[in-house]
Design an enzyme around this catalytic site. Sequence first.
Site, PDB file in Angstrom:
ATOM      1  N   ARG A  78       0.844  -1.199   0.000  1.00  0.00           N
ATOM      2  CA  ARG A  78       0.000   0.000   0.000  1.00  0.00           C
ATOM      3  C   ARG A  78       0.875   1.242   0.000  1.00  0.00           C
ATOM      4  NH1 ARG A  78      -1.709   0.922   4.408  1.00  0.00           N
ATOM      5  NH2 ARG A  78      -0.931  -0.880   5.533  1.00  0.00           N
ATOM      6  N   TYR A 206      -1.752  -3.412  -6.688  1.00  0.00           N
ATOM      7  CA  TYR A 206      -1.432  -4.126  -5.455  1.00  0.00           C
ATOM      8  C   TYR A 206      -2.594  -4.186  -4.462  1.00  0.00           C
ATOM      9  CZ  TYR A 206       0.360  -5.662  -1.135  1.00  0.00           C
ATOM     10  OH  TYR A 206       0.491  -6.377   0.011  1.00  0.00           O
ATOM     11  N   GLY A 208      -4.118  -3.832  -1.114  1.00  0.00           N
ATOM     12  CA  GLY A 208      -4.928  -2.807  -0.469  1.00  0.00           C
ATOM     13  C   GLY A 208      -5.178  -1.576  -1.332  1.00  0.00           C
ATOM     14  N   LYS A 215      -9.440  -2.534   2.311  1.00  0.00           N
ATOM     15  CA  LYS A 215      -9.135  -1.371   3.144  1.00  0.00           C
ATOM     16  C   LYS A 215      -9.972  -0.155   2.736  1.00  0.00           C
ATOM     17  CE  LYS A 215      -6.519  -3.585   5.821  1.00  0.00           C
ATOM     18  NZ  LYS A 215      -5.213  -4.077   5.680  1.00  0.00           N
ATOM     19  N   HIS A 235      -9.741  -2.435  12.086  1.00  0.00           N
ATOM     20  CA  HIS A 235      -8.647  -3.252  11.547  1.00  0.00           C
ATOM     21  C   HIS A 235      -8.332  -4.357  12.557  1.00  0.00           C
ATOM     22  CE1 HIS A 235      -4.279  -3.178   9.702  1.00  0.00           C
ATOM     23  NE2 HIS A 235      -5.020  -4.113   9.165  1.00  0.00           N
ATOM     24  N   SER A 257      -0.578  -3.231  10.438  1.00  0.00           N
ATOM     25  CA  SER A 257      -0.228  -4.125   9.339  1.00  0.00           C
ATOM     26  C   SER A 257       1.072  -4.864   9.644  1.00  0.00           C
ATOM     27  CB  SER A 257      -0.066  -3.314   8.058  1.00  0.00           C
ATOM     28  OG  SER A 257      -1.268  -2.639   7.788  1.00  0.00           O
ATOM     29  N   CYS A 259       1.739  -7.003  11.932  1.00  0.00           N
ATOM     30  CA  CYS A 259       2.070  -7.089  13.354  1.00  0.00           C
ATOM     31  C   CYS A 259       1.386  -8.261  14.047  1.00  0.00           C
ATOM     32  CB  CYS A 259       1.746  -5.782  14.066  1.00  0.00           C
ATOM     33  SG  CYS A 259       2.856  -4.445  13.583  1.00  0.00           S
ATOM     34  N   GLY A 260       0.884  -9.223  13.284  1.00  0.00           N
ATOM     35  CA  GLY A 260       0.491 -10.484  13.918  1.00  0.00           C
ATOM     36  C   GLY A 260      -0.993 -10.808  13.978  1.00  0.00           C
ATOM     37  N   ASN A 376       6.814  -8.160   1.874  1.00  0.00           N
ATOM     38  CA  ASN A 376       5.361  -7.989   1.897  1.00  0.00           C
ATOM     39  C   ASN A 376       4.689  -8.886   0.849  1.00  0.00           C
ATOM     40  OD1 ASN A 376       2.981  -6.740   2.975  1.00  0.00           O
ATOM     41  ND2 ASN A 376       2.835  -5.512   1.109  1.00  0.00           N
ATOM     42  N   SER A 377       5.341  -9.992   0.498  1.00  0.00           N
ATOM     43  CA  SER A 377       4.666 -10.940  -0.408  1.00  0.00           C
ATOM     44  C   SER A 377       3.442 -11.508   0.314  1.00  0.00           C
ATOM     45  CB  SER A 377       5.627 -12.053  -0.840  1.00  0.00           C
ATOM     46  OG  SER A 377       6.251 -12.656   0.275  1.00  0.00           O
ATOM     47  N   ARG A 378       2.435 -11.888  -0.464  1.00  0.00           N
ATOM     48  CA  ARG A 378       1.137 -12.224   0.142  1.00  0.00           C
ATOM     49  C   ARG A 378       0.539 -13.492  -0.449  1.00  0.00           C
ATOM     50  NH1 ARG A 378      -1.076  -8.681   4.342  1.00  0.00           N
ATOM     51  NH2 ARG A 378       0.554  -7.124   4.502  1.00  0.00           N
ATOM     52  N   ARG A 409       3.927  -3.212  17.718  1.00  0.00           N
ATOM     53  CA  ARG A 409       5.246  -3.816  17.652  1.00  0.00           C
ATOM     54  C   ARG A 409       6.194  -2.814  18.296  1.00  0.00           C
ATOM     55  NH1 ARG A 409       7.917  -7.282  13.738  1.00  0.00           N
ATOM     56  NH2 ARG A 409       5.950  -7.840  12.759  1.00  0.00           N
ATOM     57  N   ASP A 505       2.141 -19.492  21.762  1.00  0.00           N
ATOM     58  CA  ASP A 505       2.241 -19.215  23.196  1.00  0.00           C
ATOM     59  C   ASP A 505       1.479 -17.946  23.591  1.00  0.00           C
ATOM     60  OD1 ASP A 505       3.730 -21.444  24.196  1.00  0.00           O
ATOM     61  OD2 ASP A 505       5.438 -20.689  23.038  1.00  0.00           O
ATOM     62  N   ASN A 506       1.060 -17.148  22.623  1.00  0.00           N
ATOM     63  CA  ASN A 506       0.206 -15.992  22.952  1.00  0.00           C
ATOM     64  C   ASN A 506      -1.101 -16.451  23.608  1.00  0.00           C
ATOM     65  OD1 ASN A 506       2.096 -14.196  21.945  1.00  0.00           O
ATOM     66  ND2 ASN A 506       1.211 -14.216  19.874  1.00  0.00           N
TER      67      ASN A 506
END
Length: 596
Positions: A78, A206, A208, A215, A235, A257, A259-260, A376-378, A409, A505-506
């Site tokens: 993006r 691309y 987004g 988005k 989000h 984005s 961040c998990g 940032n490959s998806r 993060r 483990d989260n």
Amino acid sequence: MTTASLETPLTKNPAVLKWVEDCSALLKPDHIHWVDGTEAERQNMISTCLKTGELEELNQALLPGCYFHRSAQNDVARTEHLTFICSPTKEDAGPTNNWMAPSEAYAKLKGIFDGAMKGRTLYVIPFIMGPAGSPFSKIGVEITDSLYVVLNMGIMTRMGNVAWKQLGDSPNFTRCLHSKADLNESRRFICHFPQDNTIWSVGSGYGGNALLGKKCLALRIASALGQKEGWLAEHMLILGIENPKGEKRYIAAAFPSACGKTNLAMLVPPAHLVKQGYKVWTLGDDIAWLRVGPDGRLWASNPEAGFFGVVPGTNSRSNPNAVKTIRTNTIYTNVGKMANGDVWWEGHDNLPPEECLDWKGQKWNPDMDTKAAHPNSRFTAPARQCPSIAPNWEDPAGVPLDAILFGGRRAHLTPLITESYNWQHGVFMGATMASETTAAQQGGNVGVVRRDPMAMLPFCGYNMADYFGHWLSMGTKIKNPPKIFLANWFRQGKDGKYLWPGYGDNMRVLLWILDRAQGKGASVESPIGTLPTKDAIDAGGLDLTAPVMEELLSVDRAAWETEIADIDKFFATFGSRLPAALKSERDALAARIKKA
Ligand code: GTP
Ligand code: SPV
Ligand code: MN
């Protein structure tokens, strides 16, 4: 009058017909195709893409139904600096958004759209954000010249006849106009007109930037709609936790984005918890629409039908559910590709191949200091393929939330987990969240800490100060609000290594959160909020010493003073529009820190 070759429209909707006619007169395509969303159509489109090179077939024995796409090298994420909220006034867009006057934006983009589809086909894509038939769903129609966009929209949304049917003759749909044009960055704009329920995007193919349901519609346009209609577009991932008694509870979590979110949404609990009978269910990995239910609780639903997820780092240890999800019917964008039609990326289960083509299409080997896959490959994969997909993920009502989790993060400062005192304090936590930037944004530096309120900095379709106000006012409408928490999986020790193991483990932190939501769980007060006691989070079987847990939960007074000074700078950008409640939360935090 359009000179495009005729195909019978699949709708009689007069507003759609008129709009397509107008767009076609501007873009001057050779042909117009009305998307029906059938399997036969999809197969035809894939065949076309294989001929033009837009897609490459992957090894069908290893990866059935999977295809590969390489985007232009200047078009891999993006582009926030080229994204605009074109509301009537600059103040409506607010200080965190780029703004262009609507008349200027329409004029500028018309110039670029003019004739941009000469020699191309214009595709008319009807799509639903939300389950078909749901009263909360929103309908969009996207015009595009990209088959890659059509195929991705087919995975990410409910696309085709189902949407034509739901739209009927209503003029009520988001007008999404997209053209790759010449993919020139100096002629790339992603413009939103909330007052016209319209999106114009040009010059990018691309994710987004081009899959306008995601988005652009489901966050930027929807957030502005939600403010008017009394709901929230966020989000956020949505997950369910089933305990050994079979009781299910739900959490939504907003992380910026890359961040998990996808990882947390598909979490596999540690073995000893699985043995006890705990299960995690996936309902969504990126976007949640939140409404107050008739029971006075906050209900969350996922408007998407697929996952557009970060590939690098996806493996059987970090995210086994994603690994299984993306084995079939998946589009891989900008990963490494091997001669045998297999794919590879940094953090793959397999060792690096001796040789492959990198995301740019150049010969690559592991001795090179470049990456095979773009960071940032998806992957684009249907949600229903996920082994942990919740049986109720398409329930129009959504699921009731026990907790909302914000997170960023941050190498330093914020503890592994902090509980807010109440809704207002929780909104303050979300509003002051910050995170290090990632490869999901193009044109900036990676790893720079920036404020990213509620992970919505790039996605809020109106003035962020009013958005904070909307969050605060939602609190007054929810009789039994979910508890709000702030997480940080990314805190680092002095050696620069992550202190917390993260991933599966989260789950240990999620269980403390659910305990707290039910008035249980050992806790201790701190100046920034309620923390777990140092043995409240189950660390059984982890190689995590007591001092490390203490460091994960520590609050550094001097660092928080610096943080407050930075929050002040951020809040000042909103002037008098900032809700007073947030200023008083800031003052209360400062007072608590001073006393500590
Ligand atoms: P978007 O699709 O861009 O919105 O990203 P996302 O929030 O869904 O992020 P995703 O789950 O794809 O994770 C992005 C990166 O963070 C990947 O490289 C992951 O390996 C990494 N990551 C995810 N969860 C954790 C965690 O708990 N700990 C650590 N250290 N890294 C994680
Ligand atoms: C993000 O960047 O937050 C994504 C990928 O989820 S994109 O769809 O490109 O926005
Ligand atoms: Mn995202």
